[in-house]
Design a protein around this motif. Structure first.
Motif, PDB file in Angstrom:
ATOM      1  N   UNK A   1      15.583  59.427  18.292  1.00 18.85           N
ATOM      2  CA  UNK A   1      14.263  58.981  18.591  1.00 18.85           C
ATOM      3  C   UNK A   1      13.383  59.652  19.665  1.00 18.85           C
ATOM      4  N   UNK A   2      11.880  60.625  19.198  1.00 18.16           N
ATOM      5  CA  UNK A   2      11.029  60.366  21.006  1.00 18.16           C
ATOM      6  C   UNK A   2       9.589  60.168  20.421  1.00 18.16           C
ATOM      7  N   UNK A   3       8.764  59.905  21.145  1.00 18.67           N
ATOM      8  CA  UNK A   3       6.923  59.442  21.110  1.00 18.67           C
ATOM      9  C   UNK A   3       6.623  60.214  20.212  1.00 18.67           C
ATOM     10  N   UNK A   4       5.473  59.673  19.249  1.00 19.16           N
ATOM     11  CA  UNK A   4       4.929  60.676  18.546  1.00 19.16           C
ATOM     12  C   UNK A   4       4.373  61.917  18.879  1.00 19.16           C
ATOM     13  N   UNK A   5       3.088  61.237  20.327  1.00 18.10           N
ATOM     14  CA  UNK A   5       2.960  62.153  21.826  1.00 18.10           C
ATOM     15  C   UNK A   5       4.088  63.842  21.562  1.00 18.10           C
TER      16      UNK A   5
ATOM     17  N   UNK B   1       4.772  63.609   2.345  1.00 20.40           N
ATOM     18  CA  UNK B   1       5.929  63.805   3.709  1.00 20.40           C
ATOM     19  C   UNK B   1       6.626  62.722   4.363  1.00 20.40           C
ATOM     20  N   UNK B   2       5.880  62.149   4.609  1.00 17.27           N
ATOM     21  CA  UNK B   2       5.479  61.014   5.983  1.00 17.27           C
ATOM     22  C   UNK B   2       5.346  59.603   5.275  1.00 17.27           C
ATOM     23  N   UNK B   3       6.881  59.180   5.932  1.00 19.02           N
ATOM     24  CA  UNK B   3       6.512  57.395   5.435  1.00 19.02           C
ATOM     25  C   UNK B   3       7.115  57.125   7.089  1.00 19.02           C
ATOM     26  N   UNK B   4       5.612  55.208   7.052  1.00 15.54           N
ATOM     27  CA  UNK B   4       6.472  54.648   8.290  1.00 15.54           C
ATOM     28  C   UNK B   4       7.464  53.705   7.854  1.00 15.54           C
TER      29      UNK B   4
ATOM     30  N   UNK C   1      11.770  44.967  14.284  1.00 18.69           N
ATOM     31  CA  UNK C   1       9.696  45.141  14.166  1.00 18.69           C
ATOM     32  C   UNK C   1       9.798  46.129  14.208  1.00 18.69           C
ATOM     33  N   UNK C   2      10.500  46.954  15.279  1.00 16.27           N
ATOM     34  CA  UNK C   2       9.470  48.183  15.535  1.00 16.27           C
ATOM     35  C   UNK C   2       9.197  49.570  14.553  1.00 16.27           C
ATOM     36  N   UNK C   3       8.111  50.380  14.739  1.00 17.23           N
ATOM     37  CA  UNK C   3       8.042  51.181  13.417  1.00 17.23           C
ATOM     38  C   UNK C   3       7.806  52.273  13.866  1.00 17.23           C
ATOM     39  N   UNK C   4       8.004  52.857  13.475  1.00 14.95           N
ATOM     40  CA  UNK C   4       8.276  54.992  13.445  1.00 14.95           C
ATOM     41  C   UNK C   4       8.012  55.286  12.497  1.00 14.95           C
ATOM     42  N   UNK C   5       8.077  56.772  11.889  1.00 13.10           N
ATOM     43  CA  UNK C   5       7.360  57.199  11.654  1.00 13.10           C
ATOM     44  C   UNK C   5       8.670  58.469  10.863  1.00 13.10           C
ATOM     45  N   UNK C   6       8.747  58.480   9.951  1.00 12.19           N
ATOM     46  CA  UNK C   6       9.589  59.436   9.587  1.00 12.19           C
ATOM     47  C   UNK C   6       9.058  60.857   8.682  1.00 12.19           C
ATOM     48  N   UNK C   7       9.038  62.124   8.995  1.00 14.43           N
ATOM     49  CA  UNK C   7       8.579  63.418   8.190  1.00 14.43           C
ATOM     50  C   UNK C   7       9.695  63.753   7.992  1.00 14.43           C
TER      51      UNK C   7
ATOM     52  N   UNK D   1      10.812  67.593   7.264  1.00 14.45           N
ATOM     53  CA  UNK D   1      11.530  67.926   8.304  1.00 14.45           C
ATOM     54  C   UNK D   1      12.474  66.984   9.056  1.00 14.45           C
ATOM     55  N   UNK D   2      12.788  66.196   8.762  1.00 13.07           N
ATOM     56  CA  UNK D   2      13.960  65.666   8.994  1.00 13.07           C
ATOM     57  C   UNK D   2      13.881  64.019  10.324  1.00 13.07           C
ATOM     58  N   UNK D   3      12.515  64.353  10.546  1.00 10.79           N
ATOM     59  CA  UNK D   3      12.096  64.429  11.979  1.00 10.79           C
ATOM     60  C   UNK D   3      11.519  63.601  12.530  1.00 10.79           C
ATOM     61  N   UNK D   4      12.039  62.194  13.349  1.00 10.26           N
ATOM     62  CA  UNK D   4      11.922  60.770  13.233  1.00 10.26           C
ATOM     63  C   UNK D   4      10.829  60.381  14.433  1.00 10.26           C
ATOM     64  N   UNK D   5      10.315  59.579  14.737  1.00  9.10           N
ATOM     65  CA  UNK D   5       9.018  59.614  16.235  1.00  9.10           C
ATOM     66  C   UNK D   5       8.751  57.981  16.624  1.00  9.10           C
ATOM     67  N   UNK D   6       8.522  57.517  17.552  1.00  7.70           N
ATOM     68  CA  UNK D   6       7.582  56.199  17.465  1.00  7.70           C
ATOM     69  C   UNK D   6       7.030  56.944  18.066  1.00  7.70           C
ATOM     70  N   UNK D   7       6.266  55.325  18.916  1.00  6.40           N
ATOM     71  CA  UNK D   7       4.918  55.290  19.168  1.00  6.40           C
ATOM     72  C   UNK D   7       4.933  54.768  20.630  1.00  6.40           C
ATOM     73  N   UNK D   8       3.710  55.132  21.649  1.00  5.82           N
ATOM     74  CA  UNK D   8       3.656  55.391  22.536  1.00  5.82           C
ATOM     75  C   UNK D   8       2.486  54.756  22.919  1.00  5.82           C
ATOM     76  N   UNK D   9       2.063  53.253  23.337  1.00  7.10           N
ATOM     77  CA  UNK D   9       2.899  52.620  23.898  1.00  7.10           C
ATOM     78  C   UNK D   9       4.092  52.238  22.971  1.00  7.10           C
ATOM     79  N   UNK D  10       4.811  51.406  23.414  1.00  7.24           N
ATOM     80  CA  UNK D  10       6.569  51.071  22.346  1.00  7.24           C
ATOM     81  C   UNK D  10       5.801  49.697  21.010  1.00  7.24           C
TER      82      UNK D  10
END
Length: 519
Positions: A217-221, A455-458, A464-470, A473-482
């Motif tokens: 997973x990459x940062x949402x940015x 379409x989106x779930x957090x 403990x890390x939070x991610x968002x999934x589309x 599209x099946x895309x998974x993204x993290x948040x930056x800063x972590x």
């Protein structure tokens, strides 16, 4: 917490959420506010770590230690019923001692696992598991949310000043949170309820989920660069920004406030295309803003207002998306069971829409006309779609057409028109499945919000890390800063949020993920 201004901003943004949690815990308006003040008075210095975790944990421990025998809450069954809760559930909760009541609240209102609850209360896991009451989860959540909705605005800053003068912070901290691990943990900070995350184990402070969950997973940015914007956390004249709602794929509305007390409040609009912030609308003073919605023509918000007879009412205001002077759409007195809720409403077809007592109602956004019934026996999901109580039929309210709604018989968490999130009652595994029964997707954690925009779930992962999934599209993204201070938009209590916002630990910049801009 840093300099005094940072603490003031923290209380301004998060304080009412802690008061609501205190009211849910104690069942009493005054005690709930005092509990929040006591916990906030302990918050000081860099060793406190994550402030949301610290406050939520401190409030829970203070409540349990001071009220082990418990006593009947002062909020009446009629108050709960007026807010859409179950009076019988509230009565049975009131009969419980403080410890089992706190466990149930952490589990249903705080949405924590048994392991996390054991850390919050510093108890053996087996003892937490023993604290069970045969309530339906939906009834519990609805009733606890109803209790939170009864909370009244509190002048926390003045109360904190008096409390700190009256007794020393060190003695209070020692009595309240002995043994609390004061370390930073990542967490989703919802503006509508405080995070009550469990204190992190110091040995696992740098832990991350297994590679299969977020390794690629990459940062949402990076994943959605056109959907993420970075702007100052404060306006040029010093107001603190909170995410409100996304108008379209480039314009977002921000709520700007200066201090507790709900005056000097306005809306600003940020245009990602030009990178400019502009004044959008001046809000009426002395109102506590509760939620937002937009239909592309108007921005509508709800606010709690104090009437001349010292009773509260909910007011709904609208302003054109181009900005202008707010216009009153409707007023809803406390106790009106068929009135729109301050936190659960939608827009569609030129109307304000809401559910009440198994009926979908609507009211013209013009403010002219009476509320009318749209359909009985259906629950509004996302306009124009509604579902029957058993979640077996999906109906288009505009065309009148219906189709089968294929969901799991057990473990259903929440649904949008195209997706349902389910939890296996045995394994606990979370799954997203299309409402026609196809396209099952295993989710790497527990959901905290969504499906948003259908379409989106957090997701909250085990470390403990939070991610968002589309889901589409099946895309998974993290948040930056972590480890951000992450917040969802003020309309999220209906799972129709359009924005995610976060900042770094210093809180100087605000990052916005406009979900409407994701392609």
């Amino acid at each position: 917490m840093g300099p005094p201004g940072d603490f003031t901003d923290f209380v301004l943004i998060k304080g009412m959420g802690f008061v609501r949690y205190g009211v849910v815990l104690t069942g009493d308006q005054r005690e709930g506010a005092e509990l929040a003040k006591e916990a906030l008075s302990c918050l000081d210095g860099p060793k406190t770590g994550n402030p949301d975790t610290f406050i939520g944990t401190t409030m829970t421990r203070l409540y349990v230690r001071a009220r082990r025998r418990g006593r009947p809450p002062s909020i009446s069954a009629s108050d709960i019923s007026e807010q859409g809760g179950d009076p019988e559930v509230w009565r049975r909760l009131a009969e419980l001692p403080a410890l089992p009541r706190a466990v149930i609240i952490l589990r249903s209102y705080g949405r924590l696992s048994n392991e996390e609850i054991a850390k919050v209360l510093d108890l053996p896991l087996a003892r937490v598991r023993d604290q069970t009451v045969p309530f339906r989860q939906d009834d519990l959540v609805r009733t606890l949310d109803a209790a939170a909705a009864t909370a009244r605005p509190a002048d926390l800053l003045s109360g904190l000043a008096r409390l700190r003068r009256r007794r020393g912070r060190r003695r209070l901290r020692a009595a309240a949170v002995a043994g609390l691990a004061l370390v930073t943990v990542s967490g989703v900070v919802a503006l509508v309820r405080p995070t009550i995350a469990a204190p992190a184990d110091p040995r696992a402070a740098t832990a991350r989920p297994e590679p299969s969950a977020v390794g690629l997973a990459r940062a949402a940015q990076e994943v959605w660069p056109r959907a993420v914007s970075r702007l100052p956390a404060r306006s040029a004249d010093g107001l603190v920004y909170q995410p409100a709602v996304a108008i379209d794929d480039h314009r977002v509305v921000l709520l700007a406030q200066r201090r507790l007390g709900y005056d000097d409040v306005r809306l600003d609009v940020y245009d990602a295309g030009t990178g400019r912030l502009a004044r959008f609308a001046k809000l009426p003073d002395h109102d506590e803003v509760r939620g937002f919605a937009t239909d592309g023509r108007f921005v509508v918000w709800s606010a709690l207002s104090l009437r001349d007879d010292d009773t509260l009412e909910t007011r709904f205001w609208r302003v054109p998306v181009k900005g202008g002077k707010p216009r009153l759409v409707a007023k809803a007195a406390q106790g009106d069971r068929s009135a729109p809720s301050a936190t659960h409403f939608q827009l569609g077809g030129g109307h304000l829409l809401w559910n009440a007592d198994g009926v979908i109602y609507r009211l013209p956004l013009s403010g002219k006309g009476r509320r009318e019934k749209v359909r009985e026996g259906l629950r509004l999901l996302e306009w124009p779609w509604a579902a029957d109580p058993t979640m077996r039929t999906l109906t288009d309210l505009e065309s009148g057409r219906s189709r089968e709604f294929v969901t799991g018989a057990e473990g259903l968490e929440r649904c949008s028109p195209d997706w349902c999130v389910e939890r296996n009652p045995i394994s606990g595994v979370m799954t997203a499945r299309r409402t026609d029964g196809s396209g099952s997707v295993e989710l790497p954690g527990t959901t905290t919000e969504g499906p948003m925009l259908n379409r989106f779930v957090v997701l909250r992962l085990r470390a403990g890390l939070k991610v968002i999934k589309d889901l589409r599209a099946g895309t998974l993204a993290t948040f930056d800063p972590a480890e951000p201070a992450l917040a969802t938009s003020l309309g999220d209590r209906t799972d129709l949020g359009t924005l995610l916002a976060w900042s770094d630990s210093e809180g100087r910049d605000l990052w916005l993920l406009n979900l409407k801009a994701v392609r």
